[in-house]
Scaffold this active site. Sequence first.
Site, short mmCIF file in Angstrom:
data_model
loop_
_atom_site.label_atom_id
_atom_site.label_comp_id
_atom_site.label_asym_id
_atom_site.label_seq_id
_atom_site.Cartn_x
_atom_site.Cartn_y
_atom_site.Cartn_z
N THR A 238 0.79 -1.16 0.17
CA THR A 238 0.07 0.06 0.03
C THR A 238 0.93 1.15 0.16
OG1 THR A 238 -1.59 -1.36 1.25
CG2 THR A 238 -2.03 1.21 1.23
N TRP B 200 -3.97 5.33 2.17
CA TRP B 200 -4.97 4.37 2.23
C TRP B 200 -6.21 4.93 2.25
CZ3 TRP B 200 -9.05 3.32 5.65
CH2 TRP B 200 -9.77 1.88 5.46
#
Length: 976
Positions: free
Chosen positions: A429, A829
């Site tokens: 991520t 995120w």
Amino acid sequence: MSARLPLVLRQLGRLQPPGPPRRLRELCLASSGGGGGCGGGEGLLGQRRLRDTQAGSSRGPGSRAPPARDSIVRDVIQNSKEVLSLLQGKNPAFKPVLAIIQAGDDNLMQEVNQNLAEEAGLNIAHICLPADSSEDEIIDEILKINEDTRIHGLALQISETSFSNKILNALKPEKDVDGVTDVNLGKLVRGDAHECFVSPVARAVIELLEKSVGVNLDGKKILVIGAHGSLEAALQCLFQRKGSMTMSSQWKTPQLQSKLHEADIVILGSPKPEEIPLSWIQPGTTVFNCSHDFLSGKLGCSSPGIHGTGPIAEDVSLLAAALRIQNMVSSRRRWFCEQQYRRWRLHCLKLQPLSPVPSDIEISRAQTPKAVDILAKEIGLLADEIEIYGKSKAKVRLSLLERLKDQADGKYVLVAGITPTPLGEGKSTVTIGLVQALTAHLNINSFACLRQPSQGPTFGVKGGAAGGGYAQVIPMEEFNLHLTGDIHAITAANNLLAAAIDTRILHENTQTDKALYNRLVASVNGVREFSKIQLARLKKLGISKTDPSALTEEEMRKFARLDIDPSTITWQRVMDTNDRLLRKITIGQGNTEKGFSRQAQFDIAVASEVMAVLALTDSLTDMKERLGRMVVASDRNGQPVTTGDLGVTGALTVLMKDAIKPNLMQTLEGTPVFVHAGPFANIAHGNSSVLADKIALKLVGEEGYVVTEAGFGADIGMEKFFNIKCRASGLVPSVVVLVATVRALKMHGGGPSVTAGVPLKKEYTEENLQLVADGCCNLEKQIQIAQLFGVPVVVALNVFRTDTRAEIDLVCELAKRAGAFNAVPCYHWSIGGKGSVDLAQAVREAASKKSRFQFLYDVQLPIVEKIRTIAQAVYGAEDIELSPEAQSKIDRYTEQGFGNLPICMAKTHLSLSHQPDKKGVPKDFILPISDVRASIGAGFIYPLVGTMSTMPGLPTRPCFYDIDLDTETEQVKGLF
């Protein structure tokens, strides 16, 4: 049709026509007799002199004569030659090739093209078709040349009656040097002449009018008669750009006489019909005759009886041929310049983050990815350098490395992490968030290079590996499931080799030397000979004979019998599914196996040495050599038995020939990603492929960034990245981004155990500064590990919604005190690349510092000392302890000449030690080495620490409970 196959009159690389070549000077002075259809002995030069004399007398005394037509052609060719010479000075192998498809015989134009090209330094490929070739036959030839990467330009010399939109638009616009396709004409009309090919015939008309006749076109009334299609459109467009008033007419137009009376300049696009009186053309009108079949190259005479100051048709043909050459060279110059470093003109995809953040698959599905061919073009890939899989995936051919070999590499950034919880801390991520920030928000070329996820974790407990939230690779279901089949290819190759091993043992156990030899070297169609790989084995055995019948009985025995010791077989079968019951199996229990059975096992596919070879190779040739070097067992004399000995190297290479090409995908914000190779970091070296990194480094250019990710904690994935991958690739990293989470730090500080699928305890969801402070010892240790290699560290704190400002500030402060170059909280995120802009800027600043990269150990050290160095310097162990089996293997590998390979430790990822429950920074422990294996093809020795398993198992409630398919929409559900 076979009798009508094209005759290639000029092949690539063979420029000399029969007899002494005619140079440009001869060509400009050549007579048109015998080839142009005009007749007469005066020829082209005499006609030119006459018109030049007439034109000169009309200018009056003292006027300056325009340049001779010959000199215009010469200037064009000389300019092309100089440009090409400059390009070849930078790349000596650079030589454009122009193909000309000709229907019928026109030897003069063929020679014109040949000599002009030779003078400029181009190659010409002449393809001659019969004059009555059909439309489909011409198109077939066009399509072949479109796909031939050796050909850079294509021109058509066919009769005007053969032309059709279907033929013209069959040409690839980027090879259409005559500018006849709709794409090139559209760009010309739109005003983008610098991005397209412009008709060389139309350009020749303008050049000759301005430079040879001396006409100022501004304000002139131009009448174009009898021209059609692309020539008519190009002439109108170019004249209008010169400020002329342009009219277009056909010969049978009722108002033709009045239009001829008004015109200052008349351009004849086809021969004048007999019924049109000459008196309609006003005296003094400049008449420019290009009435020949302009694309066929067939020369025609001036229309009878038409007088004026305009050049005749041959002038147009000659200059048009020269300008066609110039089009080729100019196009190649543009192409060459585009290969140099430049900022991408990337169309980034906009995000509209929602709160609360939806599931990963919902976010992925809400974004429409760009077509992968568009993405490829944006980042500088050529059409013939990609192989498209569906709409959003493509493989990239390795030929790109040769094309960009002189391009400077970009900055090389590694994303690693602290010792993770079983849930993972978001390295993928962070990697995606960082490149989205660099490219979509800071307009800097960047590439992410990720591993392909194994199906095992995807359906097991960990889930997919496409990133998460608003920092993902899309489409995430395609990323996580099959992709382009690379892991399936690895599985097939691995298991073919496993089958070859056991089958060879069976046949050697049940056949005599002679029978075995006769079957291995069988007679086929009355011919008995060794295969290429069998000849290689003979050479390895020191047997120089090549005739199968010439070997002695002892030589036949040595050749035919590998004498594999079954107890030494290290090659296991693999599958890409977590299946704990295959960790130990018995094979050969069928009645047909004649009593040959043995204990064996399955590994997860990504633990196969074939995967490691794929990840570390740098070319197809290198991969084939590595596959051939793989050691699968020892013979009864203790000598290694390789893939090459089994004769299966070529077959494995065939199975892997497509898998070696990196897979191109994109992030949620439309930035490029390579997904290639997927070795686990705990049981393999845990990094994506060298090839993906090398190609990406060339594509981003000197000021760009390639961000790649190493599996698990820095003690595992990063250590192997430096000591194994960087040794193999020769690449030097610029920065390490070390990913941490408050959650993982609390666990290392003494927090309760974290279990996948079980809700987190309150210690992880409420502020607890003491746990965070205590757990930062693991972060500090991982920073120190990175510093062993002399690379600056930027800590990326992957922020969760339950993290407090005080906890975030504390981690960043302690990280800087521990020696990190910088420490930055990241919010990718929840909001995408925008949330990692601070991280991107910190990475850029750190990368500007000079790297002091160094390896941890010298590969020439004994195997035991290299293992001890890693255990003590990286893990913090007091010492190592070798089992008798491990010591025996080390002795064997050293004796076999493999002692100078780097080390790939197979160890739990959940602790710096060998015990998963020991968190923080364990001390005073002895690291047990239970076994040692060798991946000779990949190029490393891998010791097994403790009780490491190479086949994961499924949990009580695997992810597959939530994965489903909507049978109406065919959409995948439940992936994460």
